[in-house]
Design an enzyme around this catalytic site. Structure first.
Site, PDB file in Angstrom:
ATOM      1  N   LYS A  65     -30.634 -20.641  -3.146  1.00 35.47           N
ATOM      2  CA  LYS A  65     -29.200 -20.744  -2.817  1.00 35.47           C
ATOM      3  C   LYS A  65     -28.508 -19.381  -2.975  1.00 35.47           C
ATOM      4  O   LYS A  65     -27.732 -18.958  -2.106  1.00 35.47           O
ATOM      5  CB  LYS A  65     -28.546 -21.797  -3.720  1.00 35.47           C
ATOM      6  N   LYS A  91     -19.823 -14.418  -7.446  1.00 34.34           N
ATOM      7  CA  LYS A  91     -20.803 -14.902  -8.436  1.00 34.34           C
ATOM      8  C   LYS A  91     -22.179 -15.042  -7.810  1.00 34.34           C
ATOM      9  O   LYS A  91     -23.185 -14.595  -8.370  1.00 34.34           O
ATOM     10  CB  LYS A  91     -20.326 -16.260  -8.975  1.00 34.34           C
TER      11      LYS A  91
HETATM   12  P1  NAD Z   1     -14.004 -25.808  -7.247  1.00 31.36           P
HETATM   13  O1  NAD Z   1     -13.485 -24.678  -8.075  1.00 31.36           O
HETATM   14  O2  NAD Z   1     -13.154 -26.382  -6.170  1.00 31.36           O
HETATM   15  O3  NAD Z   1     -14.471 -27.013  -8.196  1.00 31.36           O
HETATM   16  C1  NAD Z   1     -14.995 -26.859  -9.475  1.00 31.36           C
HETATM   17  C2  NAD Z   1     -14.403 -27.966 -10.325  1.00 31.36           C
HETATM   18  O4  NAD Z   1     -14.990 -27.898 -11.634  1.00 31.36           O
HETATM   19  C3  NAD Z   1     -12.882 -27.865 -10.493  1.00 31.36           C
HETATM   20  O5  NAD Z   1     -12.255 -29.071 -10.065  1.00 31.36           O
HETATM   21  C4  NAD Z   1     -12.710 -27.643 -11.996  1.00 31.36           C
HETATM   22  O6  NAD Z   1     -11.527 -28.247 -12.516  1.00 31.36           O
HETATM   23  C5  NAD Z   1     -13.964 -28.249 -12.546  1.00 31.36           C
HETATM   24  N1  NAD Z   1     -14.314 -27.737 -13.868  1.00 31.36           N
HETATM   25  C6  NAD Z   1     -14.225 -26.460 -14.315  1.00 31.36           C
HETATM   26  N2  NAD Z   1     -14.636 -26.417 -15.598  1.00 31.36           N
HETATM   27  C7  NAD Z   1     -14.979 -27.679 -15.948  1.00 31.36           C
HETATM   28  C8  NAD Z   1     -15.487 -28.264 -17.134  1.00 31.36           C
HETATM   29  N3  NAD Z   1     -15.717 -27.536 -18.240  1.00 31.36           N
HETATM   30  N4  NAD Z   1     -15.737 -29.607 -17.150  1.00 31.36           N
HETATM   31  C9  NAD Z   1     -15.521 -30.351 -16.043  1.00 31.36           C
HETATM   32  N5  NAD Z   1     -15.045 -29.838 -14.879  1.00 31.36           N
HETATM   33  C10 NAD Z   1     -14.778 -28.518 -14.856  1.00 31.36           C
HETATM   34  O7  NAD Z   1     -15.401 -25.286  -6.667  1.00 31.36           O
HETATM   35  P2  NAD Z   1     -16.225 -25.875  -5.424  1.00 31.36           P
HETATM   36  O8  NAD Z   1     -15.865 -25.095  -4.209  1.00 31.36           O
HETATM   37  O9  NAD Z   1     -16.161 -27.362  -5.447  1.00 31.36           O
HETATM   38  O10 NAD Z   1     -17.701 -25.379  -5.845  1.00 31.36           O
HETATM   39  C11 NAD Z   1     -18.454 -26.041  -6.842  1.00 31.36           C
HETATM   40  C12 NAD Z   1     -19.845 -25.421  -6.865  1.00 31.36           C
HETATM   41  O11 NAD Z   1     -20.431 -25.564  -5.563  1.00 31.36           O
HETATM   42  C13 NAD Z   1     -19.852 -23.921  -7.159  1.00 31.36           C
HETATM   43  O12 NAD Z   1     -20.970 -23.605  -7.947  1.00 31.36           O
HETATM   44  C14 NAD Z   1     -19.936 -23.285  -5.781  1.00 31.36           C
HETATM   45  O13 NAD Z   1     -20.500 -21.991  -5.820  1.00 31.36           O
HETATM   46  C15 NAD Z   1     -20.778 -24.289  -5.033  1.00 31.36           C
HETATM   47  N6  NAD Z   1     -20.583 -24.374  -3.567  1.00 31.36           N
HETATM   48  C16 NAD Z   1     -19.336 -24.346  -3.005  1.00 31.36           C
HETATM   49  C17 NAD Z   1     -19.212 -24.449  -1.625  1.00 31.36           C
HETATM   50  C18 NAD Z   1     -17.866 -24.422  -0.936  1.00 31.36           C
HETATM   51  O14 NAD Z   1     -17.832 -24.273   0.301  1.00 31.36           O
HETATM   52  N7  NAD Z   1     -16.757 -24.573  -1.630  1.00 31.36           N
HETATM   53  C19 NAD Z   1     -20.345 -24.601  -0.825  1.00 31.36           C
HETATM   54  C20 NAD Z   1     -21.601 -24.660  -1.433  1.00 31.36           C
HETATM   55  C21 NAD Z   1     -21.716 -24.552  -2.820  1.00 31.36           C
END
Ligand code: NAD
Length: 301
Positions: free
Chosen positions: A181, A250
């Protein structure tokens, strides 16, 4: 035919991290007939889960209690580790004996391996299963999912992954999917920066950015940014793809650090990582990843 100990609906899935990706992924699990007990510190996210038929929990440990599997969809592996093992109510202590963690965040592979060893010591299984495809595919349940881990652990989770993804790729042992990834996202980020830089140079010379995009898309410069981002998010200055620049930065850092850990000279990944870091410092922590184009615009003297 699922294996005897495969987890199938209506099993309870604990879901930690109901952000841009996690919330729609939890929605797909509900649509497939799983029960979802979810937690996020953001109250609106918990309310949205409850409104779509899930159970909103007050802590991550509460979401994990009684679940056959726990999914983490959190910003990074450090946060996953602290949720699983740290604090007053660690999730690992709340999980049922024999339950499995499906770590779907984009995390660092070597840290995932060490988390796996710590979980194994308390009788818990783990697979790493990061996703590709973004918010749109999370909503549609058509993500690409990479999965790594022990063969018998992976054999327990196909129904869960199939609820969220259109394609599942087995990459090898624990951490291999997280490595894949990060490397994918490094290549994608390099393509994004190159495409934005080229369009800005062309525009300075008098080329039309929309025409440039059309030509790139039928030429050898074509990539995911030219096809799916330039017109949709960048040329129109919407900059609202739903994937944060902090997350992209990241991911590139994970890829570059992996090269360092393996003694593999990888100078271009380090250059891309440094560029992304400077853009993030300039644009701020809430910037969308497509805003690297805005940063390029600001560099003009
Ligand atoms: P986001 O920031 O929208 O969501 C992360 C969530 O985690 C938030 O709602 C936050 O409140 C919560 N969080 C933070 N600390 C926490 C804790 N200690 N306990 C519980 N919840 C907690 O991020 P996202 O875009 O949903 O991405 C999530 C993961 O998926 C990341 O690792 C990202 O790199 C990966 N990702 C994102 C995408 C995208 O297009 N957005 C695509 C593929 C992968």
């Amino acid at each position: 035919m699922p294996k005897a100990d495969a987890i199938v609906p209506p099993a309870v899935i604990g879901f930690v991290g109901l952000g841009k990706m996690g919330l729609p992924m939890a929605g797909r699990l509900l649509a497939a007939g799983f029960a979802v007990h979810g937690f996020d510190p953001v109250a609106d996210a918990r309310a949205a889960l409850a409104a779509s038929g899930g159970v909103a929990c007050a802590t991550a440990a509460e979401a994990a209690a009684g679940a056959a599997a726990v999914i983490t969809m959190l910003p990074d592996g450090d946060i996953v580790r602290s949720v699983m093992l740290g604090g007053a109510t660690p999730v690992a202590a709340a999980m049922e004996p024999g339950a499995i963690l499906i770590e779907m965040s984009s995390s660092a592979p070597l840290a995932t391996r060490s988390l796996g060893a710590d979980l194994a010591a308390v009788g818990l299984g783990i697979v790493d299963a990061p996703v590709s495809g973004g918010v749109k595919k999370a909503v549609a349940g058509t993500l690409s999912i990479m999965v790594g881990g022990a063969v018998d652990a992976i054999a327990r989770v196909p129904a869960i992954l199939a609820a969220m993804g259109a394609a599942v790729f087995e990459t090898g042992g624990l951490g291999s999917a997280h490595a894949m990834k990060a490397l994918n996202n490094y290549v994608s980020a390099a393509g994004l920066i190159a495409a934005c830089e080229a369009v800005r140079i062309g525009a300075d010379f008098g080329l039309d950015p929309a025409v440039m995009t059309d030509i790139l898309n039928v030429s050898t410069g074509r990539n995911n940014t030219t096809e799916n981002k330039l017109k949709a998010f960048i040329l129109n200055e919407a900059y609202d793809s739903g994937f944060g620049l902090a997350l992209m930065t990241k991911d590139i850092g994970i890829a570059a650090d992996l090269a360092t850990a393996l003694d593999r000279p990888a100078p271009f990944s380090r250059t891309v990582a440094e560029f992304a870091r400077r853009a993030l410092d300039n644009l701020g922590p809430t910037a969308d990843h497509t805003e690297v184009d805005r940063y390029l615009g600001r560099l003009k003297t």
